[in-house]
Design a protein around this motif. Structure first.
Motif, PDB file in Angstrom:
ATOM      1  N   ALA A   1       0.823  -1.212   0.000  1.00 13.91           N
ATOM      2  CA  ALA A   1       0.000   0.000   0.000  1.00 13.91           C
ATOM      3  C   ALA A   1       0.855   1.261   0.000  1.00 13.91           C
ATOM      4  O   ALA A   1       0.686   2.140  -0.843  1.00 13.91           O
ATOM      5  CB  ALA A   1      -0.930  -0.005   1.210  1.00 13.91           C
ATOM      6  N   VAL A   2       1.753   1.370   0.960  1.00 11.54           N
ATOM      7  CA  VAL A   2       2.624   2.544   1.082  1.00 11.54           C
ATOM      8  C   VAL A   2       3.974   2.076   1.597  1.00 11.54           C
ATOM      9  O   VAL A   2       4.085   1.032   2.241  1.00 11.54           O
ATOM     10  CB  VAL A   2       2.051   3.602   2.053  1.00 11.54           C
TER      11      VAL A   2
ATOM     12  N   SER B   1       6.977  10.870  20.391  1.00 10.06           N
ATOM     13  CA  SER B   1       7.704  12.033  19.876  1.00 10.06           C
ATOM     14  C   SER B   1       8.497  11.675  18.624  1.00 10.06           C
ATOM     15  O   SER B   1       8.604  12.479  17.684  1.00 10.06           O
ATOM     16  CB  SER B   1       8.639  12.601  20.948  1.00 10.06           C
ATOM     17  N   ASP B   2       9.044  10.456  18.586  1.00  9.37           N
ATOM     18  CA  ASP B   2       9.763  10.010  17.393  1.00  9.37           C
ATOM     19  C   ASP B   2       8.808   9.846  16.221  1.00  9.37           C
ATOM     20  O   ASP B   2       9.128  10.214  15.081  1.00  9.37           O
ATOM     21  CB  ASP B   2      10.467   8.674  17.667  1.00  9.37           C
ATOM     22  N   ARG B   3       7.635   9.288  16.486  1.00  7.40           N
ATOM     23  CA  ARG B   3       6.654   9.092  15.420  1.00  7.40           C
ATOM     24  C   ARG B   3       6.189  10.431  14.855  1.00  7.40           C
ATOM     25  O   ARG B   3       6.011  10.577  13.644  1.00  7.40           O
ATOM     26  CB  ARG B   3       5.478   8.274  15.945  1.00  7.40           C
ATOM     27  N   GLN B   4       6.014  11.405  15.726  1.00  5.93           N
ATOM     28  CA  GLN B   4       5.652  12.745  15.253  1.00  5.93           C
ATOM     29  C   GLN B   4       6.746  13.317  14.350  1.00  5.93           C
ATOM     30  O   GLN B   4       6.459  13.927  13.312  1.00  5.93           O
ATOM     31  CB  GLN B   4       5.418  13.682  16.442  1.00  5.93           C
ATOM     32  N   GLY B   5       7.999  13.107  14.752  1.00  2.83           N
ATOM     33  CA  GLY B   5       9.105  13.599  13.943  1.00  2.83           C
ATOM     34  C   GLY B   5       9.180  12.912  12.593  1.00  2.83           C
ATOM     35  O   GLY B   5       9.474  13.551  11.570  1.00  2.83           O
ATOM     36  N   VAL B   6       8.899  11.609  12.566  1.00  2.54           N
ATOM     37  CA  VAL B   6       8.914  10.886  11.296  1.00  2.54           C
ATOM     38  C   VAL B   6       7.813  11.399  10.383  1.00  2.54           C
ATOM     39  O   VAL B   6       8.032  11.599   9.175  1.00  2.54           O
ATOM     40  CB  VAL B   6       8.766   9.367  11.548  1.00  2.54           C
ATOM     41  N   VAL B   7       6.621  11.611  10.913  1.00  2.00           N
ATOM     42  CA  VAL B   7       5.518  12.134  10.093  1.00  2.00           C
ATOM     43  C   VAL B   7       5.900  13.478   9.495  1.00  2.00           C
ATOM     44  O   VAL B   7       5.695  13.733   8.302  1.00  2.00           O
ATOM     45  CB  VAL B   7       4.228  12.243  10.927  1.00  2.00           C
TER      46      VAL B   7
ATOM     47  N   GLY C   1       7.851  14.854   0.946  1.00  5.69           N
ATOM     48  CA  GLY C   1       6.847  14.646  -0.097  1.00  5.69           C
ATOM     49  C   GLY C   1       6.165  13.294  -0.067  1.00  5.69           C
ATOM     50  O   GLY C   1       5.369  12.986  -0.958  1.00  5.69           O
ATOM     51  N   ASN C   2       6.429  12.457   0.962  1.00  7.14           N
ATOM     52  CA  ASN C   2       5.781  11.146   1.042  1.00  7.14           C
ATOM     53  C   ASN C   2       4.522  11.279   1.898  1.00  7.14           C
ATOM     54  O   ASN C   2       4.449  10.794   3.025  1.00  7.14           O
ATOM     55  CB  ASN C   2       6.735  10.106   1.624  1.00  7.14           C
ATOM     56  N   PHE C   3       3.521  11.933   1.322  1.00  7.50           N
ATOM     57  CA  PHE C   3       2.309  12.237   2.084  1.00  7.50           C
ATOM     58  C   PHE C   3       1.489  10.990   2.403  1.00  7.50           C
ATOM     59  O   PHE C   3       0.855  10.912   3.457  1.00  7.50           O
ATOM     60  CB  PHE C   3       1.455  13.253   1.317  1.00  7.50           C
ATOM     61  N   SER C   4       1.470  10.016   1.502  1.00  5.02           N
ATOM     62  CA  SER C   4       0.653   8.829   1.734  1.00  5.02           C
ATOM     63  C   SER C   4       1.163   8.028   2.927  1.00  5.02           C
ATOM     64  O   SER C   4       0.362   7.539   3.743  1.00  5.02           O
ATOM     65  CB  SER C   4       0.609   7.959   0.478  1.00  5.02           C
ATOM     66  N   LEU C   5       2.490   7.882   3.058  1.00  2.00           N
ATOM     67  CA  LEU C   5       3.033   7.154   4.201  1.00  2.00           C
ATOM     68  C   LEU C   5       2.824   7.944   5.490  1.00  2.00           C
ATOM     69  O   LEU C   5       2.500   7.369   6.537  1.00  2.00           O
ATOM     70  CB  LEU C   5       4.518   6.858   3.985  1.00  2.00           C
ATOM     71  N   ALA C   6       2.997   9.254   5.432  1.00  2.38           N
ATOM     72  CA  ALA C   6       2.759  10.090   6.608  1.00  2.38           C
ATOM     73  C   ALA C   6       1.321   9.960   7.088  1.00  2.38           C
ATOM     74  O   ALA C   6       1.055   9.818   8.291  1.00  2.38           O
ATOM     75  CB  ALA C   6       3.090  11.543   6.292  1.00  2.38           C
ATOM     76  N   THR C   7       0.381   9.952   6.159  1.00  9.34           N
ATOM     77  CA  THR C   7      -1.029   9.827   6.521  1.00  9.34           C
ATOM     78  C   THR C   7      -1.324   8.450   7.109  1.00  9.34           C
ATOM     79  O   THR C   7      -2.072   8.327   8.079  1.00  9.34           O
ATOM     80  CB  THR C   7      -1.917  10.069   5.292  1.00  9.34           C
ATOM     81  N   ALA C   8      -0.732   7.405   6.532  1.00 10.10           N
ATOM     82  CA  ALA C   8      -0.926   6.062   7.081  1.00 10.10           C
ATOM     83  C   ALA C   8      -0.427   5.976   8.513  1.00 10.10           C
ATOM     84  O   ALA C   8      -1.048   5.326   9.368  1.00 10.10           O
ATOM     85  CB  ALA C   8      -0.216   5.035   6.210  1.00 10.10           C
TER      86      ALA C   8
ATOM     87  N   PRO D   1      -4.635   1.609   8.572  1.00  9.11           N
ATOM     88  CA  PRO D   1      -3.776   2.222   7.547  1.00  9.11           C
ATOM     89  C   PRO D   1      -4.343   1.969   6.166  1.00  9.11           C
ATOM     90  O   PRO D   1      -4.868   0.906   5.879  1.00  9.11           O
ATOM     91  CB  PRO D   1      -2.433   1.498   7.734  1.00  9.11           C
ATOM     92  N   ARG D   2      -4.215   2.953   5.306  1.00  9.43           N
ATOM     93  CA  ARG D   2      -4.766   2.843   3.960  1.00  9.43           C
ATOM     94  C   ARG D   2      -3.928   1.924   3.115  1.00  9.43           C
ATOM     95  O   ARG D   2      -2.741   1.868   3.275  1.00  9.43           O
ATOM     96  CB  ARG D   2      -4.857   4.217   3.310  1.00  9.43           C
TER      97      ARG D   2
END
Length: 209
Positions: A72-73, A172-178, A185-192, A208-209
């Motif tokens: 998917a992503v 906090s790490d997950r927020q930083g990764v998003v 520019g990897n919006f689909s993975l950030a949204t997932a 997750p999509r």
């Protein structure tokens, strides 16, 4: 697939394959390994797809044991995106499914149903106001084109899903990764990732999509 239990996600894996819409199917033939790339639909407990009649793998598909893969992503993660980047290494996040099973050829009516199901699922996504249907096509022309493809179903014997979206990292790490993924520019993975991140109450949103 990633072996860590934290990333296993077998529930609704077949539906996720259909939502992804496109998969790779690998078989072993007398000429060696072969792969086909095909659009997928679901019919009851089976997955269906079609390939060009002259695809080099087509003569070997009926009755073959197969491994299907759909993703998917996915995307690269930089350690610099973590709250404390020291002692971290690059990694890759992804949502993917593997399905093992045996392939069986579809008859003509089943193949037509697969094509109709494919259009019925995807047309509202891209043409919500005026979706295409087979009724808009000349039937003689459709029957002639139908001879150019072959349809198959895959009857699952094993299903494995992986949703690796930094669940093993601090919030906090997950927020930083998003934030890093969006900047890259990897919006689909950030949204997932956001879809399964806990909110202030500790609950998560959609799958997750």
């Amino acid at each position: 697939m990633h072996p860590a239990p934290a990333f296993r996600d077998d529930d609704a894996a077949l539906e996720r394959v259909v939502n992804i819409g496109f998969a790779q199917i690998v078989i072993v033939t007398p000429e060696g390994l072969m792969m086909v790339h095909a659009p997928m639909t679901r019919h009851a407990a089976t997955l269906r797809f079609h390939v060009a009649r002259h695809n080099r793998a087509a003569p070997y598909l009926d009755g073959a044991s197969a491994l299907l893969s759909a993703s998917a992503v996915d995307g690269y993660l930089s350690p610099n995106w973590y709250a404390v980047p020291g002692d971290q290494v690059p990694t890759w996040n992804y949502v993917a499914i593997e399905v093992e099973g045996r392939l069986h050829a579809l008859d003509e009516d089943e193949l037509i149903a697969q094509l109709d199901d494919l259009a019925a699922f995807h047309e509202p996504r891209v043409n919500p106001g005026a979706p295409w249907t087979r009724g808009k096509m000349n039937d003689i022309r459709f029957r002639a084109m139908l001879q150019g493809i072959r349809g198959y179903d895959l009857r699952p014997a094993a299903i494995r899903g992986t949703t690796k979206l930094s669940q093993n990292k601090l919030f906090s790490d997950r927020q930083g990764v998003v934030a890093g993924l969006r900047a890259a520019g990897n919006f689909s993975l950030a949204t997932a990732m956001e879809d399964i991140m806990p909110d202030a109450t500790g609950s998560t949103s959609a799958q997750p999509r």
